[in-house]
Write an enzyme that holds these catalytic residues in place. Structure first.
Site, PDB file in Angstrom:
ATOM      1  N   ASP A  23      28.373   4.128   6.390  1.00 56.55           N
ATOM      2  CA  ASP A  23      26.981   4.491   6.564  1.00 56.55           C
ATOM      3  C   ASP A  23      26.563   5.229   5.291  1.00 56.55           C
ATOM      4  O   ASP A  23      27.432   5.683   4.526  1.00 56.55           O
ATOM      5  CB  ASP A  23      26.839   5.386   7.803  1.00 56.55           C
ATOM      6  CG  ASP A  23      25.405   5.822   8.045  1.00 56.55           C
ATOM      7  OD1 ASP A  23      24.502   4.982   7.923  1.00 56.55           O
ATOM      8  OD2 ASP A  23      25.202   7.009   8.355  1.00 56.55           O
ATOM      9  N   ARG A  24      25.282   5.388   5.054  1.00 59.23           N
ATOM     10  CA  ARG A  24      24.824   6.065   3.838  1.00 59.23           C
ATOM     11  C   ARG A  24      24.576   7.552   4.078  1.00 59.23           C
ATOM     12  O   ARG A  24      25.337   8.400   3.612  1.00 59.23           O
ATOM     13  CB  ARG A  24      23.550   5.385   3.311  1.00 59.23           C
ATOM     14  CG  ARG A  24      23.182   5.844   1.896  1.00 59.23           C
ATOM     15  CD  ARG A  24      21.814   5.374   1.488  1.00 59.23           C
ATOM     16  NE  ARG A  24      20.801   6.266   2.049  1.00 59.23           N
ATOM     17  CZ  ARG A  24      19.496   6.118   1.879  1.00 59.23           C
ATOM     18  NH1 ARG A  24      19.028   5.109   1.197  1.00 59.23           N
ATOM     19  NH2 ARG A  24      18.650   6.968   2.411  1.00 59.23           N
ATOM     20  N   ASP A  25      23.516   7.872   4.823  1.00 56.44           N
ATOM     21  CA  ASP A  25      23.117   9.271   5.002  1.00 56.44           C
ATOM     22  C   ASP A  25      24.129  10.006   5.884  1.00 56.44           C
ATOM     23  O   ASP A  25      24.424   9.575   6.994  1.00 56.44           O
ATOM     24  CB  ASP A  25      21.729   9.349   5.632  1.00 56.44           C
ATOM     25  CG  ASP A  25      20.661   8.694   4.768  1.00 56.44           C
ATOM     26  OD1 ASP A  25      20.876   8.574   3.548  1.00 56.44           O
ATOM     27  OD2 ASP A  25      19.618   8.284   5.312  1.00 56.44           O
ATOM     28  N   ASP A  33      16.862  16.508   7.017  1.00 59.53           N
ATOM     29  CA  ASP A  33      16.323  16.562   8.371  1.00 59.53           C
ATOM     30  C   ASP A  33      15.433  15.362   8.678  1.00 59.53           C
ATOM     31  O   ASP A  33      15.285  14.988   9.833  1.00 59.53           O
ATOM     32  CB  ASP A  33      15.520  17.858   8.585  1.00 59.53           C
ATOM     33  CG  ASP A  33      16.413  19.078   8.565  1.00 59.53           C
ATOM     34  OD1 ASP A  33      17.610  18.954   8.898  1.00 59.53           O
ATOM     35  OD2 ASP A  33      15.911  20.160   8.206  1.00 59.53           O
ATOM     36  N   TYR A  35      14.101  12.090   5.984  1.00 57.30           N
ATOM     37  CA  TYR A  35      14.538  10.890   5.276  1.00 57.30           C
ATOM     38  C   TYR A  35      14.750  11.206   3.800  1.00 57.30           C
ATOM     39  O   TYR A  35      14.153  12.127   3.260  1.00 57.30           O
ATOM     40  CB  TYR A  35      13.474   9.780   5.361  1.00 57.30           C
ATOM     41  CG  TYR A  35      13.110   9.396   6.762  1.00 57.30           C
ATOM     42  CD1 TYR A  35      13.907   8.522   7.492  1.00 57.30           C
ATOM     43  CD2 TYR A  35      11.958   9.900   7.358  1.00 57.30           C
ATOM     44  CE1 TYR A  35      13.576   8.162   8.779  1.00 57.30           C
ATOM     45  CE2 TYR A  35      11.615   9.551   8.656  1.00 57.30           C
ATOM     46  CZ  TYR A  35      12.432   8.675   9.356  1.00 57.30           C
ATOM     47  OH  TYR A  35      12.103   8.323  10.634  1.00 57.30           O
ATOM     48  N   THR A  66      23.147   0.603   6.563  1.00 54.28           N
ATOM     49  CA  THR A  66      22.286   1.766   6.785  1.00 54.28           C
ATOM     50  C   THR A  66      20.980   1.382   7.470  1.00 54.28           C
ATOM     51  O   THR A  66      20.388   0.348   7.163  1.00 54.28           O
ATOM     52  CB  THR A  66      22.002   2.489   5.442  1.00 54.28           C
ATOM     53  OG1 THR A  66      21.191   3.635   5.675  1.00 54.28           O
ATOM     54  CG2 THR A  66      21.331   1.594   4.419  1.00 54.28           C
ATOM     55  N   CYS A 113      15.276  -4.295  16.952  1.00 57.19           N
ATOM     56  CA  CYS A 113      15.849  -5.263  16.025  1.00 57.19           C
ATOM     57  C   CYS A 113      17.359  -5.357  16.250  1.00 57.19           C
ATOM     58  O   CYS A 113      18.035  -4.336  16.361  1.00 57.19           O
ATOM     59  CB  CYS A 113      15.560  -4.811  14.597  1.00 57.19           C
ATOM     60  SG  CYS A 113      16.360  -5.793  13.332  1.00 57.19           S
ATOM     61  N   ARG A 116      19.550  -3.428  13.726  1.00 58.33           N
ATOM     62  CA  ARG A 116      19.518  -1.969  13.677  1.00 58.33           C
ATOM     63  C   ARG A 116      20.715  -1.399  14.430  1.00 58.33           C
ATOM     64  O   ARG A 116      20.974  -1.740  15.572  1.00 58.33           O
ATOM     65  CB  ARG A 116      18.217  -1.448  14.288  1.00 58.33           C
ATOM     66  CG  ARG A 116      18.098   0.053  14.147  1.00 58.33           C
ATOM     67  CD  ARG A 116      16.741   0.548  14.600  1.00 58.33           C
ATOM     68  NE  ARG A 116      16.764   1.987  14.624  1.00 58.33           N
ATOM     69  CZ  ARG A 116      16.662   2.763  13.552  1.00 58.33           C
ATOM     70  NH1 ARG A 116      16.477   2.222  12.373  1.00 58.33           N
ATOM     71  NH2 ARG A 116      16.730   4.069  13.651  1.00 58.33           N
TER      72      ARG A 116
END
Length: 181
Positions: A23-25, A33, A35, A66, A113, A116
């Site tokens: 995953d990225r973040d 908090d 984006y 992500t 989606c 997602r």
């Protein structure tokens, strides 16, 4: 600790074409908090570029999956997200690592989606792209929703619990990584 994460991921991915999905973040970069809306806002988690480089040195292909609903919400353009990813890849390359490919879902959660996360469309697409079984791909995320396959089958996962009070930062994941789900 990263050495242990790397060796565990190497053993797990032998049957999956030596692939790991991040995953990225919250895994590669600090999770704000809201984006990450510009390349200026992208800040790597200390040690993550070096850990990704270590994965590559151990023969693993690293890709990113992500969710970026900030695009679907109209908060940022896809071009700006591409600039963020360019900065991320350049920083990882300076550490000697490489992100092979980045998958993202730009849609808002209410759109339902299939790509997602936690639905399994994105991970299924990754498995098909690399020609490996979904069940053998380790997925590293900072939340259980990052590693979901939407009922498409079992897979290996490692949750990077940066926000988990039981862990002292993301470095602890090396002691508990790659658990069968």
């Amino acid at each position: 600790i990263f050495r242990r994460l790397t060796s565990e991921a190497t053993a797990v991915t032998a049957q999956a074409g030596r692939l790991v999905v991040l995953d990225r973040d919250g895994v590669i970069n600090q999770a704000p908090d809201t984006y990450v809306l510009s390349a200026r806002d992208w800040i790597p988690i200390e040690g993550s570029p070096d850990a990704i480089a270590a994965l590559g040195r151990n023969g693993l292909t690293v890709c990113v999956a992500t969710n970026q609903s900030c695009i679907g919400r109209g908060l940022v353009s896809r071009d700006e997200i591409d600039l963020i990813h360019q900065k991320m890849c350049e920083r990882i390359e300076r550490a000697g690592g490489r992100i092979d490919k980045i998958w993202l879902c730009p849609h808002r959660p209410e759109r339902s989606c299939d790509s997602r996360k936690p639905r399994g469309g994105m991970l299924l697409e990754i498995a098909e792209y690399y020609g490996v079984p979904l069940a053998g791909i380790p997925v590293v995320g900072d939340a259980a929703t990052d590693t979901g396959t939407g009922g498409l089958g079992r897979r290996r996962q490692a949750v990077y619990p940066e926000r988990d009070p039981r862990a002292s930062g993301h470095l602890r994941v090396g002691r508990r990584a790659v658990q069968r789900t």
